[in-house]
Write a protein that holds these residues in place. Structure first.
Motif, PDB file in Angstrom:
ATOM      1  N   SER A  26       0.873  -1.047   0.181  1.00 34.63           N
ATOM      2  CA  SER A  26       0.063   0.114   0.031  1.00 34.63           C
ATOM      3  C   SER A  26       0.801   1.199  -0.030  1.00 34.63           C
ATOM      4  O   SER A  26       2.007   1.268   0.046  1.00 34.63           O
ATOM      5  N   ASN A  27       0.110   2.090  -0.059  1.00 29.01           N
ATOM      6  CA  ASN A  27       1.036   3.581   0.240  1.00 29.01           C
ATOM      7  C   ASN A  27       1.867   3.552   1.364  1.00 29.01           C
ATOM      8  O   ASN A  27       2.883   4.541   1.536  1.00 29.01           O
ATOM      9  N   TYR A  28       1.340   3.058   2.504  1.00 28.62           N
ATOM     10  CA  TYR A  28       2.027   3.167   3.689  1.00 28.62           C
ATOM     11  C   TYR A  28       2.897   1.990   4.282  1.00 28.62           C
ATOM     12  O   TYR A  28       3.842   2.217   5.221  1.00 28.62           O
ATOM     13  N   SER A  29       2.303   0.742   3.781  1.00 31.67           N
ATOM     14  CA  SER A  29       3.335  -0.237   4.412  1.00 31.67           C
ATOM     15  C   SER A  29       3.461  -1.475   3.182  1.00 31.67           C
ATOM     16  O   SER A  29       2.713  -1.228   2.107  1.00 31.67           O
ATOM     17  N   ILE A  30       4.164  -2.447   3.489  1.00 28.72           N
ATOM     18  CA  ILE A  30       4.516  -3.522   2.465  1.00 28.72           C
ATOM     19  C   ILE A  30       4.644  -4.666   3.326  1.00 28.72           C
ATOM     20  O   ILE A  30       5.132  -4.727   4.487  1.00 28.72           O
ATOM     21  N   GLN A  31       3.973  -5.839   2.789  1.00 26.24           N
ATOM     22  CA  GLN A  31       4.406  -7.283   3.457  1.00 26.24           C
ATOM     23  C   GLN A  31       4.916  -7.957   2.472  1.00 26.24           C
ATOM     24  O   GLN A  31       4.755  -8.114   1.207  1.00 26.24           O
ATOM     25  N   PHE A  33       6.834  -0.873   7.677  1.00 25.91           N
ATOM     26  CA  PHE A  33       6.238   0.483   7.183  1.00 25.91           C
ATOM     27  C   PHE A  33       7.098   1.177   6.360  1.00 25.91           C
ATOM     28  O   PHE A  33       8.340   1.062   6.405  1.00 25.91           O
ATOM     29  N   LYS A  34       6.506   1.860   5.202  1.00 25.69           N
ATOM     30  CA  LYS A  34       7.265   2.522   4.332  1.00 25.69           C
ATOM     31  C   LYS A  34       8.122   3.569   4.811  1.00 25.69           C
ATOM     32  O   LYS A  34       9.215   4.068   4.267  1.00 25.69           O
TER      33      LYS A  34
END
Length: 69
Positions: A40-45, A57-58
Motif C-alpha cells: 500500500s502507500n504506507y506499508s508492505i508485506q 512501514f514504508k
C-alpha cells in the motif's frame, strides 16, 4: 489461450499479484527480499524465501526495489 502463450514465450511479461519480487533496505541497514504480498502507500508485506512474513512501514525504509523477475 493468449495469456498462456504469452506466459510461455515471455515468462516475466505478466507477474501475478502476490508474486512480484521486491527488495527493501531498512533504515537500520537490514536487507529483505521476497514476494510482495501486500503493498500500500504506507506499508508492505514481504514473504521471504524461508517462508517468513515481514510487515514493514514504508517510512522505515531506505529503499524499495521492484524486480521484473
Amino acid at each position: 489461450m493468449d495469456k498462456l502463450r504469452r506466459s510461455i514465450e515471455t515468462p516475466d511479461a505478466l507477474i501475478e499479484p502476490g508474486y512480484a519480487k521486491v527488495e527493501v533496505v531498512t533504515r537500520d541497514g537490514r536487507r529483505i527480499s521476497g514476494a510482495a504480498k501486500n503493498n500500500s502507500n504506507y506499508s508492505i508485506q514481504i514473504l521471504d524465501a524461508q517462508g517468513k512474513f515481514h510487515f514493514l512501514f514504508k517510512k522505515d525504509l531506505k529503499s524499495l526495489t521492484h524486480h521484473k523477475n
